[in-house]
Design a protein around this motif. Structure first.
Motif, PDB file in Angstrom:
ATOM      1  N   MET A  82       1.056  -1.171   0.096  1.00  0.00           N
ATOM      2  CA  MET A  82      -0.172   0.103   0.037  1.00  0.00           C
ATOM      3  C   MET A  82       0.705   1.368  -0.175  1.00  0.00           C
ATOM      4  SD  MET A  82      -3.497   0.439   2.748  1.00  0.00           S
ATOM      5  CE  MET A  82      -3.810  -1.317   2.485  1.00  0.00           C
ATOM      6  N   SER A  83       1.092   2.187  -0.993  1.00  0.00           N
ATOM      7  CA  SER A  83       1.384   2.904  -1.246  1.00  0.00           C
ATOM      8  C   SER A  83       0.736   4.340   0.231  1.00  0.00           C
ATOM      9  CB  SER A  83       1.124   3.812  -2.352  1.00  0.00           C
ATOM     10  OG  SER A  83      -0.298   4.182  -2.046  1.00  0.00           O
ATOM     11  N   SER A  84       2.208   5.307   0.461  1.00  0.00           N
ATOM     12  CA  SER A  84       1.634   6.178   1.685  1.00  0.00           C
ATOM     13  C   SER A  84       0.840   6.950   1.145  1.00  0.00           C
ATOM     14  CB  SER A  84       2.977   6.899   1.717  1.00  0.00           C
ATOM     15  OG  SER A  84       3.233   7.933   0.593  1.00  0.00           O
ATOM     16  N   LYS A  85       0.372   6.993   0.008  1.00  0.00           N
ATOM     17  CA  LYS A  85      -0.951   7.817  -0.476  1.00  0.00           C
ATOM     18  C   LYS A  85      -1.576   7.576   0.121  1.00  0.00           C
ATOM     19  CE  LYS A  85       1.356  11.023  -4.610  1.00  0.00           C
ATOM     20  NZ  LYS A  85       1.168  11.039  -5.844  1.00  0.00           N
ATOM     21  N   HIS A  86      -1.909   6.473  -0.229  1.00  0.00           N
ATOM     22  CA  HIS A  86      -3.180   5.697  -0.069  1.00  0.00           C
ATOM     23  C   HIS A  86      -3.487   5.508   2.196  1.00  0.00           C
ATOM     24  CE1 HIS A  86      -6.930   2.664   0.167  1.00  0.00           C
ATOM     25  NE2 HIS A  86      -6.343   2.398   0.414  1.00  0.00           N
ATOM     26  N   ILE A  87      -2.411   5.168   2.185  1.00  0.00           N
ATOM     27  CA  ILE A  87      -2.717   5.657   4.150  1.00  0.00           C
ATOM     28  C   ILE A  87      -2.548   6.800   4.353  1.00  0.00           C
ATOM     29  CG2 ILE A  87      -0.902   5.067   5.650  1.00  0.00           C
ATOM     30  CD1 ILE A  87      -1.826   3.001   4.523  1.00  0.00           C
ATOM     31  N   ASP A  88      -2.182   7.821   3.674  1.00  0.00           N
ATOM     32  CA  ASP A  88      -2.819   9.520   4.357  1.00  0.00           C
ATOM     33  C   ASP A  88      -3.960   9.578   3.601  1.00  0.00           C
ATOM     34  OD1 ASP A  88      -0.007   9.541   5.060  1.00  0.00           O
ATOM     35  OD2 ASP A  88       0.631  10.686   2.875  1.00  0.00           O
ATOM     36  N   TYR A  89      -4.222   8.848   2.810  1.00  0.00           N
ATOM     37  CA  TYR A  89      -6.436   8.692   2.796  1.00  0.00           C
ATOM     38  C   TYR A  89      -7.024   8.264   3.676  1.00  0.00           C
ATOM     39  CZ  TYR A  89      -9.849   7.280   0.453  1.00  0.00           C
ATOM     40  OH  TYR A  89     -11.779   7.404   0.474  1.00  0.00           O
ATOM     41  N   LEU A  90      -6.632   7.238   3.961  1.00  0.00           N
ATOM     42  CA  LEU A  90      -7.707   6.148   5.054  1.00  0.00           C
ATOM     43  C   LEU A  90      -6.845   7.666   6.094  1.00  0.00           C
ATOM     44  CD1 LEU A  90      -5.792   3.071   4.353  1.00  0.00           C
ATOM     45  CD2 LEU A  90      -8.483   3.886   3.957  1.00  0.00           C
ATOM     46  N   ARG A  91      -5.833   7.710   6.807  1.00  0.00           N
ATOM     47  CA  ARG A  91      -6.205   8.509   8.082  1.00  0.00           C
ATOM     48  C   ARG A  91      -6.775   9.521   7.788  1.00  0.00           C
ATOM     49  NH1 ARG A  91      -0.196   7.099   8.209  1.00  0.00           N
ATOM     50  NH2 ARG A  91      -0.273   5.883  10.121  1.00  0.00           N
ATOM     51  N   ARG A  92      -6.780  10.630   6.878  1.00  0.00           N
ATOM     52  CA  ARG A  92      -8.332  11.651   6.663  1.00  0.00           C
ATOM     53  C   ARG A  92      -9.495  11.498   6.878  1.00  0.00           C
ATOM     54  NH1 ARG A  92      -4.431  12.134   2.350  1.00  0.00           N
ATOM     55  NH2 ARG A  92      -6.050  11.925   0.990  1.00  0.00           N
ATOM     56  N   GLU A  93      -9.658  10.040   5.574  1.00  0.00           N
ATOM     57  CA  GLU A  93     -10.931   9.580   5.861  1.00  0.00           C
ATOM     58  C   GLU A  93     -11.259   8.842   7.645  1.00  0.00           C
ATOM     59  OE1 GLU A  93     -13.769   8.806   4.206  1.00  0.00           O
ATOM     60  OE2 GLU A  93     -12.367   9.735   3.257  1.00  0.00           O
ATOM     61  N   HIS A  94     -10.318   8.467   8.536  1.00  0.00           N
ATOM     62  CA  HIS A  94     -10.273   8.169   9.951  1.00  0.00           C
ATOM     63  C   HIS A  94     -11.260   9.023  10.246  1.00  0.00           C
ATOM     64  CE1 HIS A  94      -9.025   7.203  13.359  1.00  0.00           C
ATOM     65  NE2 HIS A  94     -10.049   5.855  13.679  1.00  0.00           N
ATOM     66  N   ALA A  95      -9.981  10.412  10.226  1.00  0.00           N
ATOM     67  CA  ALA A  95     -10.146  11.660  10.723  1.00  0.00           C
ATOM     68  C   ALA A  95     -11.778  12.168  10.750  1.00  0.00           C
ATOM     69  CB  ALA A  95      -9.367  12.720  10.878  1.00  0.00           C
ATOM     70  N   CYS A  96     -12.679  12.268   9.124  1.00  0.00           N
ATOM     71  CA  CYS A  96     -14.196  12.737   8.666  1.00  0.00           C
ATOM     72  C   CYS A  96     -14.852  12.163   9.698  1.00  0.00           C
ATOM     73  CB  CYS A  96     -13.779  12.471   6.612  1.00  0.00           C
ATOM     74  SG  CYS A  96     -13.250  14.337   7.012  1.00  0.00           S
ATOM     75  N   LEU A  97     -14.865  10.623  10.118  1.00  0.00           N
ATOM     76  CA  LEU A  97     -15.622  10.202   9.971  1.00  0.00           C
ATOM     77  C   LEU A  97     -15.569  10.333  11.492  1.00  0.00           C
ATOM     78  CD1 LEU A  97     -15.020   6.396   8.349  1.00  0.00           C
ATOM     79  CD2 LEU A  97     -17.102   7.618   8.028  1.00  0.00           C
ATOM     80  N   ASP A  98     -14.250  10.003  12.280  1.00  0.00           N
ATOM     81  CA  ASP A  98     -14.788  10.894  13.892  1.00  0.00           C
ATOM     82  C   ASP A  98     -15.116  12.300  13.870  1.00  0.00           C
ATOM     83  OD1 ASP A  98     -14.117  10.402  16.343  1.00  0.00           O
ATOM     84  OD2 ASP A  98     -11.713  11.740  16.238  1.00  0.00           O
ATOM     85  N   ALA A  99     -14.577  13.396  13.115  1.00  0.00           N
ATOM     86  CA  ALA A  99     -15.989  14.401  13.277  1.00  0.00           C
ATOM     87  C   ALA A  99     -16.853  13.918  12.820  1.00  0.00           C
ATOM     88  CB  ALA A  99     -15.301  15.353  12.135  1.00  0.00           C
ATOM     89  N   GLU A 100     -17.217  13.497  11.830  1.00  0.00           N
ATOM     90  CA  GLU A 100     -19.157  13.082  11.459  1.00  0.00           C
ATOM     91  C   GLU A 100     -19.919  12.835  12.979  1.00  0.00           C
ATOM     92  OE1 GLU A 100     -21.859  11.410   7.817  1.00  0.00           O
ATOM     93  OE2 GLU A 100     -19.406  11.403   7.677  1.00  0.00           O
ATOM     94  N   ILE A 101     -18.954  11.707  13.381  1.00  0.00           N
ATOM     95  CA  ILE A 101     -20.094  11.165  14.646  1.00  0.00           C
ATOM     96  C   ILE A 101     -20.131  11.627  15.603  1.00  0.00           C
ATOM     97  CG2 ILE A 101     -19.416   9.790  16.600  1.00  0.00           C
ATOM     98  CD1 ILE A 101     -17.267   7.532  14.376  1.00  0.00           C
ATOM     99  N   ASP A 102     -18.966  12.417  16.168  1.00  0.00           N
ATOM    100  CA  ASP A 102     -18.921  14.002  17.061  1.00  0.00           C
ATOM    101  C   ASP A 102     -19.979  14.428  16.510  1.00  0.00           C
ATOM    102  OD1 ASP A 102     -17.025  12.868  18.235  1.00  0.00           O
ATOM    103  OD2 ASP A 102     -15.161  14.809  17.599  1.00  0.00           O
TER     104      ASP A 102
END
Length: 61
Positions: free
Chosen positions: A1-21
């Motif tokens: 997996m590329s680091s760009k993909h991991i960065d994308y996953l980390r951003r998605e994780h943060a977005c989901l966290d914000a949406e849950i809040d």
């Protein structure tokens, strides 16, 4: 997996966290939606953790 993909996953994780809040702060939160978002967030965290184990990277979401 590329680091760009991991960065994308980390951003998605943060977005989901914000949406849950945001949903939890509503007057009548949609508990089913919150549960769905939490499952997605956990799935992303699991993907990141698997990648971290494979590469030796200790950073997880």
């Amino acid at each position: 997996m590329s680091s760009k993909h991991i960065d994308y996953l980390r951003r998605e994780h943060a977005c989901l966290d914000a949406e849950i809040d945001r949903e939890a702060q509503r007057r009548q939160p949609d508990e089913v939606l919150i549960a769905r978002l939490k499952k997605l967030k956990l799935a992303i965290k699991d993907q990141i953790a698997a990648w971290s184990r494979d590469t030796g990277d200790s950073r997880v979401a």
